[in-house]
Design a protein around this motif. Structure first.
Motif, PDB file in Angstrom:
ATOM      1  N   TRP A 127     -13.696 -36.187 -34.101  1.00  0.00           N
ATOM      2  CA  TRP A 127     -14.948 -36.612 -34.727  1.00  0.00           C
ATOM      3  C   TRP A 127     -15.058 -38.137 -34.714  1.00  0.00           C
ATOM      4  O   TRP A 127     -16.106 -38.687 -34.377  1.00  0.00           O
ATOM      5  CB  TRP A 127     -15.039 -36.088 -36.155  1.00  0.00           C
ATOM      6  CG  TRP A 127     -16.269 -36.579 -36.842  1.00  0.00           C
ATOM      7  CD1 TRP A 127     -16.380 -37.672 -37.646  1.00  0.00           C
ATOM      8  CD2 TRP A 127     -17.575 -36.032 -36.737  1.00  0.00           C
ATOM      9  NE1 TRP A 127     -17.677 -37.831 -38.064  1.00  0.00           N
ATOM     10  CE2 TRP A 127     -18.436 -36.836 -37.524  1.00  0.00           C
ATOM     11  CE3 TRP A 127     -18.115 -34.933 -36.075  1.00  0.00           C
ATOM     12  CZ2 TRP A 127     -19.786 -36.582 -37.649  1.00  0.00           C
ATOM     13  CZ3 TRP A 127     -19.466 -34.681 -36.210  1.00  0.00           C
ATOM     14  CH2 TRP A 127     -20.285 -35.499 -36.985  1.00  0.00           C
ATOM     15  N   GLU A 146     -17.956 -40.245 -32.841  1.00  0.00           N
ATOM     16  CA  GLU A 146     -18.775 -41.185 -33.611  1.00  0.00           C
ATOM     17  C   GLU A 146     -18.703 -42.590 -32.996  1.00  0.00           C
ATOM     18  O   GLU A 146     -19.718 -43.290 -32.898  1.00  0.00           O
ATOM     19  CB  GLU A 146     -18.294 -41.204 -35.059  1.00  0.00           C
ATOM     20  CG  GLU A 146     -19.178 -41.983 -35.981  1.00  0.00           C
ATOM     21  CD  GLU A 146     -18.727 -41.860 -37.411  1.00  0.00           C
ATOM     22  OE1 GLU A 146     -19.597 -41.674 -38.268  1.00  0.00           O
ATOM     23  OE2 GLU A 146     -17.509 -41.961 -37.677  1.00  0.00           O
ATOM     24  N   GLN A 176     -31.340 -41.645 -35.445  1.00  0.00           N
ATOM     25  CA  GLN A 176     -31.734 -40.235 -35.493  1.00  0.00           C
ATOM     26  C   GLN A 176     -31.410 -39.526 -34.188  1.00  0.00           C
ATOM     27  O   GLN A 176     -30.935 -38.390 -34.189  1.00  0.00           O
ATOM     28  CB  GLN A 176     -33.211 -40.096 -35.830  1.00  0.00           C
ATOM     29  CG  GLN A 176     -33.525 -40.455 -37.263  1.00  0.00           C
ATOM     30  CD  GLN A 176     -34.991 -40.295 -37.592  1.00  0.00           C
ATOM     31  OE1 GLN A 176     -35.840 -40.245 -36.703  1.00  0.00           O
ATOM     32  NE2 GLN A 176     -35.295 -40.222 -38.871  1.00  0.00           N
ATOM     33  N   GLN A 208     -27.768 -38.881 -34.144  1.00  0.00           N
ATOM     34  CA  GLN A 208     -27.423 -37.761 -35.017  1.00  0.00           C
ATOM     35  C   GLN A 208     -27.750 -36.428 -34.358  1.00  0.00           C
ATOM     36  O   GLN A 208     -26.977 -35.468 -34.455  1.00  0.00           O
ATOM     37  CB  GLN A 208     -28.142 -37.892 -36.357  1.00  0.00           C
ATOM     38  CG  GLN A 208     -27.598 -39.008 -37.210  1.00  0.00           C
ATOM     39  CD  GLN A 208     -28.430 -39.256 -38.462  1.00  0.00           C
ATOM     40  OE1 GLN A 208     -29.517 -38.708 -38.629  1.00  0.00           O
ATOM     41  NE2 GLN A 208     -27.907 -40.096 -39.342  1.00  0.00           N
ATOM     42  N   ARG A 209     -28.894 -36.363 -33.663  1.00  0.00           N
ATOM     43  CA  ARG A 209     -29.238 -35.134 -32.938  1.00  0.00           C
ATOM     44  C   ARG A 209     -28.212 -34.870 -31.838  1.00  0.00           C
ATOM     45  O   ARG A 209     -27.776 -33.736 -31.640  1.00  0.00           O
ATOM     46  CB  ARG A 209     -30.643 -35.239 -32.342  1.00  0.00           C
ATOM     47  CG  ARG A 209     -31.755 -34.997 -33.345  1.00  0.00           C
ATOM     48  CD  ARG A 209     -33.102 -34.814 -32.665  1.00  0.00           C
ATOM     49  NE  ARG A 209     -33.509 -35.973 -31.881  1.00  0.00           N
ATOM     50  CZ  ARG A 209     -34.141 -37.043 -32.375  1.00  0.00           C
ATOM     51  NH1 ARG A 209     -34.457 -37.084 -33.659  1.00  0.00           N
ATOM     52  NH2 ARG A 209     -34.484 -38.048 -31.597  1.00  0.00           N
ATOM     53  N   THR A 234     -25.125 -35.845 -31.803  1.00  0.00           N
ATOM     54  CA  THR A 234     -23.893 -35.398 -32.467  1.00  0.00           C
ATOM     55  C   THR A 234     -23.950 -33.893 -32.719  1.00  0.00           C
ATOM     56  O   THR A 234     -23.002 -33.163 -32.413  1.00  0.00           O
ATOM     57  CB  THR A 234     -23.686 -36.145 -33.797  1.00  0.00           C
ATOM     58  OG1 THR A 234     -23.589 -37.542 -33.542  1.00  0.00           O
ATOM     59  CG2 THR A 234     -22.428 -35.674 -34.505  1.00  0.00           C
ATOM     60  N   SER A 235     -25.055 -33.431 -33.269  1.00  0.00           N
ATOM     61  CA  SER A 235     -25.209 -31.997 -33.552  1.00  0.00           C
ATOM     62  C   SER A 235     -25.132 -31.167 -32.275  1.00  0.00           C
ATOM     63  O   SER A 235     -24.516 -30.098 -32.257  1.00  0.00           O
ATOM     64  CB  SER A 235     -26.543 -31.734 -34.256  1.00  0.00           C
ATOM     65  OG  SER A 235     -26.545 -32.349 -35.518  1.00  0.00           O
ATOM     66  N   GLU A 236     -25.729 -31.671 -31.215  1.00  0.00           N
ATOM     67  CA  GLU A 236     -25.704 -30.940 -29.948  1.00  0.00           C
ATOM     68  C   GLU A 236     -24.306 -30.903 -29.338  1.00  0.00           C
ATOM     69  O   GLU A 236     -23.958 -29.968 -28.625  1.00  0.00           O
ATOM     70  CB  GLU A 236     -26.678 -31.574 -28.952  1.00  0.00           C
ATOM     71  CG  GLU A 236     -28.131 -31.392 -29.334  1.00  0.00           C
ATOM     72  CD  GLU A 236     -29.084 -32.175 -28.437  1.00  0.00           C
ATOM     73  OE1 GLU A 236     -28.656 -32.619 -27.344  1.00  0.00           O
ATOM     74  OE2 GLU A 236     -30.249 -32.346 -28.840  1.00  0.00           O
ATOM     75  N   LEU A 275     -21.397 -30.875 -31.045  1.00  0.00           N
ATOM     76  CA  LEU A 275     -20.379 -30.243 -31.889  1.00  0.00           C
ATOM     77  C   LEU A 275     -19.709 -29.037 -31.225  1.00  0.00           C
ATOM     78  O   LEU A 275     -18.477 -28.908 -31.304  1.00  0.00           O
ATOM     79  CB  LEU A 275     -20.961 -29.869 -33.248  1.00  0.00           C
ATOM     80  CG  LEU A 275     -21.170 -31.044 -34.202  1.00  0.00           C
ATOM     81  CD1 LEU A 275     -21.778 -30.561 -35.516  1.00  0.00           C
ATOM     82  CD2 LEU A 275     -19.888 -31.810 -34.450  1.00  0.00           C
ATOM     83  N   GLU A 309     -15.710 -28.778 -30.582  1.00  0.00           N
ATOM     84  CA  GLU A 309     -14.885 -27.650 -31.032  1.00  0.00           C
ATOM     85  C   GLU A 309     -14.102 -27.049 -29.868  1.00  0.00           C
ATOM     86  O   GLU A 309     -12.940 -26.680 -30.025  1.00  0.00           O
ATOM     87  CB  GLU A 309     -15.766 -26.598 -31.693  1.00  0.00           C
ATOM     88  CG  GLU A 309     -16.343 -27.055 -33.023  1.00  0.00           C
ATOM     89  CD  GLU A 309     -17.415 -26.123 -33.560  1.00  0.00           C
ATOM     90  OE1 GLU A 309     -17.726 -25.092 -32.915  1.00  0.00           O
ATOM     91  OE2 GLU A 309     -17.959 -26.432 -34.640  1.00  0.00           O
TER      92      GLU A 309
END
Length: 111
Positions: free
Chosen positions: A40, A44, A59, A62-63, A65-67, A69, A73
């Motif tokens: 992470w 970042e 923003q 952040q989008r 980052t979400s995509e 994840l 993993e």
């Protein structure tokens, strides 16, 4: 603990990854959670660099980052499955890349 201190003292030039691993051990963070936190932090950092070099706002980062994840993993699962005898690092490549930093055309990040 004693074994961790002994290992740290034996390593001539300990890297950040070793420091993080020993800190996680001292704080009783599970290996899986320590790896998640490391990855992470890496992601970042990469996105912070993108925001400084491209016209990419917070923003959008952040989008992104979400995509990313699920990919993060998967990287964690893959790294967790590597046998210890195949572990390694890339300090030589990092050193070469770092040496080229001073000759970059545009130095956005002055050290």
């Amino acid at each position: 603990d004693e074994p961790a201190c002994a290992l740290f003292e034996r390593i001539e030039e300990p890297g950040v990854a070793l420091g993080w691993a020993l800190a996680a051990r001292a704080w009783a963070i599970s290996p899986a959670d320590a790896l998640t936190a490391w990855l992470w932090g890496w992601l970042e950092n990469q996105l912070a660099v993108l925001m400084k070099t491209l016209p990419l706002g917070q923003q959008a980062a952040q989008r992104l980052t979400s995509e990313l994840l699920p990919t993060l993993e998967q990287a964690q699962r893959t790294a967790s499955e590597i046998a210890p005898e195949h572990w390694g690092s890339a300090p030589f490549g990092l050193a070469l890349t770092s040496m080229a930093h001073e000759r970059q055309y545009s130095r956005l990040f002055r050290s």
